[in-house]
Structure formats: structure tokens, C-alpha cells
Design a protein around this motif. Structure first.
Motif, PDB file in Angstrom:
ATOM      1  N   TRP A   1       3.445  16.778  19.372  1.00 59.68           N
ATOM      2  CA  TRP A   1       4.824  16.744  19.651  1.00 59.68           C
ATOM      3  C   TRP A   1       5.394  18.371  19.292  1.00 59.68           C
ATOM      4  O   TRP A   1       4.946  18.868  18.392  1.00 59.68           O
TER       5      TRP A   1
ATOM      6  N   HIS B   1       8.534  21.459  19.506  1.00 55.59           N
ATOM      7  CA  HIS B   1       9.889  21.895  19.544  1.00 55.59           C
ATOM      8  C   HIS B   1      10.076  23.055  20.059  1.00 55.59           C
ATOM      9  O   HIS B   1       9.298  24.077  19.753  1.00 55.59           O
TER      10      HIS B   1
ATOM     11  N   TYR C   1      12.126  18.760  23.310  1.00 59.12           N
ATOM     12  CA  TYR C   1      11.227  18.138  22.747  1.00 59.12           C
ATOM     13  C   TYR C   1      10.142  17.924  23.737  1.00 59.12           C
ATOM     14  O   TYR C   1      10.440  17.164  24.777  1.00 59.12           O
TER      15      TYR C   1
END
Length: 296
Positions: free
Chosen positions: A55, A57, A111
């Protein structure tokens, strides 16, 4: 069936059953200090082996940083990386979901979920991304300050209206007897250095006169509404662009406070004149009594 048909059939079957992200969800809007759940489910073909789920950002300037990864061949398989505003609850996160604790304005951003699988030959990778905006909507009405309990004709009526802290900023407007009135004074937005929230304030300065009264009173209302149009960066591949995010109407609910001025028929000077006349009248009516006392 020739070897060409066998090759094409194998290729089609492999393509249809290749790595695929089957479910992806990033909440569009989240209240500040609430938790947010990011979801990324996927499917693999029989010959593929999961390599990692990562993941990222992406901030408003396009900077992309990894904050969580899951690799089955690692011990422990889950790992998080420090990032301002992004706090992962490891006990509640796994290969298909990530829980972010008590989001802040710094949590806002894009995201991206990236799934990589090892195939024969090489690797296969898929990714999806979406924006999330953290909001602080007003939890109370704007506050009207200043003002007197009553006014006389010709006096100045001065009021201020202040909004609770919010993000995006609150837009304030005056209404006099349900008609919008342009503010005489708009104060600079106050921006909190710690939490990033805004506080708005406007002023009203008018002269009280008979034309302002409706049904014996002046109804002054201060209405606050969350400003629309959040400017946020959005990265896609090698490009980065700025977009305006519109808020749903349900999130832009108006809040207001009302100040009522009752009708007072006379001005201060005329009121003083009435009192003066009353005193003179009493003195004249008592004059015979004074004469008798003097004669005695």
C-alpha cells in the motif's frame, strides 16, 4: 488439434485466469479522528504465487511513499512504515485489508494497492488507486456575539458571527429578515497550526431604522455552510494533476444562529424628553403645597 491451437488455447486460459484485483475500496470521505478501512482483494491463477501486497500513500504534490506491505515469504509477513498521518492498526490489518487509526488532515491523499505475483516466467503486477479526503464538519452552530437587548431608532447595531473550527473552511453569510445581506467586514481565516482546521468570522454594522422592522422585529440570521471544492493532487502513472473534489450535498448541511431586535418606538432623546416632561408636570402639580409650606 495442432500445436498452434494448443498454444493459443493455453495463452487465452492463462490470460483469463491471470492475477486480478477483484475488490478495491478506499472511502471517499472520512471524519477526522475516525478509523478508515482500505480493502484490496485479488485472485491468482493456479500457476501464480503471491509475491507481495503493498500500500502506498500519494500526497498532493505527487510524492508516493509505501506505508504497509504483506509478503508471505517474510517473517513476520506484515510490515508497516512510519508516515505522518497514516497509522496502521497491525492487529486489524492483513493481506486484504488495512485499518488506519484516528485519521487526521494529513491522512488525506491518494491510496494505491499494488499486488505482485510470481509466474512462469517472470512476475505479474496489478494496481488500483483512489482518493480519500479527511473532513472536520461543524458539530455546532455559528455563534453571534455583541449586540444589545434593545435598540432605538438611529443607533448602530454591531454584531460578529464566528464559526466552529472545520475543514474545509466554513462560509458565513448574514440574512436580515430572510434576505441576504452583504457583510461589512470579513476577518481573515484563522488556521490552526496544530490541527489544520479553519475558523471563519464576519461582522455586521448597520443603523437601526423603521424600514428594517418586519412584524415588529428585525430578524438577523448568520448562516454557515462548508465551502465546496477541495483542491487535491492526483497521480496516475508518470503524470500528476490537480483536481477539485466536490462534496456531496448531504455533507454541506447549513447551520445558523438567529439574533432578534424588538421594536422600540422611541429614540433615547425622546425617552429622556418624556421623563423630563413628567418631572416638570409633577413639580407644577405639587406647587400649591409648596406655597402653603412657605406661608407657614
Amino acid at each position: 488439434m495442432t500445436w498452434i491451437h494448443i498454444f493459443l488455447l493455453s495463452a487465452i486460459q492463462g490470460w483469463c485466469a491471470a492475477l486480478e484485483i477483484t475488490h478495491f475500496n478506499v472511502p471517499r470521505f472520512v471524519d477526522r479522528k475516525e478509523d478508515a478501512v482500505l480493502e484490496c482483494a485479488f485472485g491468482l491463477q493456479a500457476r501464480e504465487q503471491l509475491q507481495s501486497v503493498k500500500w502506498y500513500h500519494i500526497d498532493h504534490l505527487g510524492g508516493m511513499r509505501e506505508f504497509y506491505s504483506f509478503q508471505p515469504g517474510r517473517n513476520p509477513p506484515a510490515k508497516t512504515y512510519k508516515l505522518p498521518g497514516v497509522f496502521v492498526a497491525m492487529r486489524h490489518s492483513n493481506i486484504r485489508r488495512v485499518l488506519l487509526r484516528r485519521v487526521s488532515l494529513n491522512t488525506t491523499g491518494t491510496y494505491r494497492c499494488e499486488v505482485t505475483a510470481k509466474s512462469n516466467p517472470g512476475f505479474d503486477s496489478k494496481n488500483l488507486q483512489a482518493n480519500m479526503v479527511v473532513l472536520e464538519l461543524p458539530k455546532s452552530d455559528p455563534v453571534i456575539s455583541g449586540g444589545l437587548r434593545q435598540y432605538h431608532m438611529g443607533e448602530r447595531l454591531e454584531l460578529n458571527c464566528t464559526s466552529p473550527r472545520s475543514y474545509p473552511p466554513t462560509s458565513l453569510k448574514w440574512f436580515i429578515n430572510d434576505q441576504e445581506h452583504e457583510s461589512e467586514e470579513e476577518f481573515p481565516l484563522r488556521h490552526g497550526s496544530k490541527n489544520g482546521l479553519y475558523r471563519s468570522r464576519i461582522g455586521l454594522n448597520i443603523t437601526v431604522h423603521m424600514n428594517l422592522f418586519k412584524y415588529g422585529k428585525i430578524r438577523i440570521e448568520c448562516v454557515g455552510e462548508i465551502e465546496d471544492g477541495i483542491i487535491q493532487g492526483m497521480s496516475q502513472g508518470s503524470s500528476h494533476q490537480i483536481e477539485t473534489i466536490r462534496l456531496p450535498e448531504a455533507l454541506k448541511r447549513e447551520r445558523s444562529e438567529v439574533f432578534v431586535v424588538p421594536l422600540v418606538s422611541s429614540s433615547p432623546n425622546s425617552q429622556k424628553s418624556k421623563i423630563f416632561c413628567l418631572v416638570i408636570t409633577l413639580m407644577i402639580s405639587l406647587r400649591p403645597s409648596w406655597t402653603i409650606l412657605l406661608n407657614l
